[in-house]
Design a protein around this motif. Sequence first.
Motif, mmCIF file in Angstrom:
data_model
loop_
_atom_site.group_PDB
_atom_site.id
_atom_site.type_symbol
_atom_site.label_atom_id
_atom_site.label_comp_id
_atom_site.label_asym_id
_atom_site.label_seq_id
_atom_site.Cartn_x
_atom_site.Cartn_y
_atom_site.Cartn_z
ATOM 1 N N TYR A 181 30.971 32.892 -97.021
ATOM 2 C CA TYR A 181 31.853 32.923 -98.193
ATOM 3 C C TYR A 181 33.301 32.665 -97.785
ATOM 4 C CZ TYR A 181 28.685 34.407 -101.933
ATOM 5 O OH TYR A 181 27.705 34.443 -102.896
ATOM 6 N N THR A 182 33.700 33.196 -96.638
ATOM 7 C CA THR A 182 35.077 32.998 -96.171
ATOM 8 C C THR A 182 35.325 31.527 -95.838
ATOM 9 O OG1 THR A 182 35.133 35.252 -95.302
ATOM 10 C CG2 THR A 182 36.786 33.722 -94.462
ATOM 11 N N GLN A 231 26.857 36.432 -94.422
ATOM 12 C CA GLN A 231 27.297 36.024 -95.753
ATOM 13 C C GLN A 231 28.816 36.093 -95.889
ATOM 14 O OE1 GLN A 231 25.532 34.650 -98.355
ATOM 15 N NE2 GLN A 231 23.890 34.524 -96.847
ATOM 16 N N THR A 232 29.435 37.078 -95.276
ATOM 17 C CA THR A 232 30.904 37.176 -95.318
ATOM 18 C C THR A 232 31.535 35.965 -94.648
ATOM 19 O OG1 THR A 232 30.846 39.592 -95.357
ATOM 20 C CG2 THR A 232 32.894 38.557 -94.603
ATOM 21 N N ARG A 265 26.997 27.218 -98.245
ATOM 22 C CA ARG A 265 27.162 28.531 -97.606
ATOM 23 C C ARG A 265 25.943 28.895 -96.775
ATOM 24 N NH1 ARG A 265 28.433 30.314 -102.726
ATOM 25 N NH2 ARG A 265 26.601 31.662 -102.633
ATOM 26 N N LEU A 292 25.206 41.048 -94.384
ATOM 27 C CA LEU A 292 26.598 41.069 -94.840
ATOM 28 C C LEU A 292 27.491 40.254 -93.914
ATOM 29 C CD1 LEU A 292 28.755 42.114 -96.790
ATOM 30 C CD2 LEU A 292 28.951 44.159 -95.346
ATOM 31 N N ALA A 293 27.292 40.374 -92.616
ATOM 32 C CA ALA A 293 28.140 39.656 -91.658
ATOM 33 C C ALA A 293 28.033 38.139 -91.845
ATOM 34 C CB ALA A 293 27.761 40.046 -90.229
#
Length: 197
Positions: free
Chosen positions: A160-161, A156-157, A135, A153-154
């Motif tokens: 993770y996706t 990491q999102t 990741r 957040l962007a």
Amino acid sequence: MTEKADAHRAGRKPITSRAEVEHVAFELFTSRGFDRTTIDDIAKAAGIGRRTFFRYFPSKNDVAWGDFDGQLDRMRKRLASYPPDRPLLAVIREALVDFNRVAPDEAPWHRRRMELILTTPALQAHSTLRYADWRQVIAEFAADRLGVDASSLAAQTIAYTALGIALAAYEQWLRDPAADLGELLASGVDELSTALR
């Protein structure tokens, strides 16, 4: 070097490859179970010493992951090679397929690898660390594209996706031996793209 030394070297058995050690280990994991197979069992079956085993793998858990660090380095370089105007999702789609591409003769071994990783309780903690490493590569790439920090957040999102898509594709692939892994991975990204639109 003397002729005697040359003759001795020429007669030595070639050094076993990482892939050969993996294959031996996968056979033992299948027949005995992961938990009941020791490093000594793998080394003995592969015809190597314990020290040689540790030249290939830091631990028994790492056998299932193969040359994961080398693959991560290749993915990082591949992501960096894409032109900046190439759409982010298209790059991630291609990177997912490329990272998980295996030669046809290695596909049965890769299937065993992924069954081990996804279904062996003793490997789950180790797998969590490997997933985090994977990741991070995606997050760093996404962060660079978006002009944000990799811990944002962007980024990491997105990371993770991408991992979620890969895991979902692998679960489908393991359930259906006739399925094409590359197509499943690409379709997973396409499904996400369609849902976002």
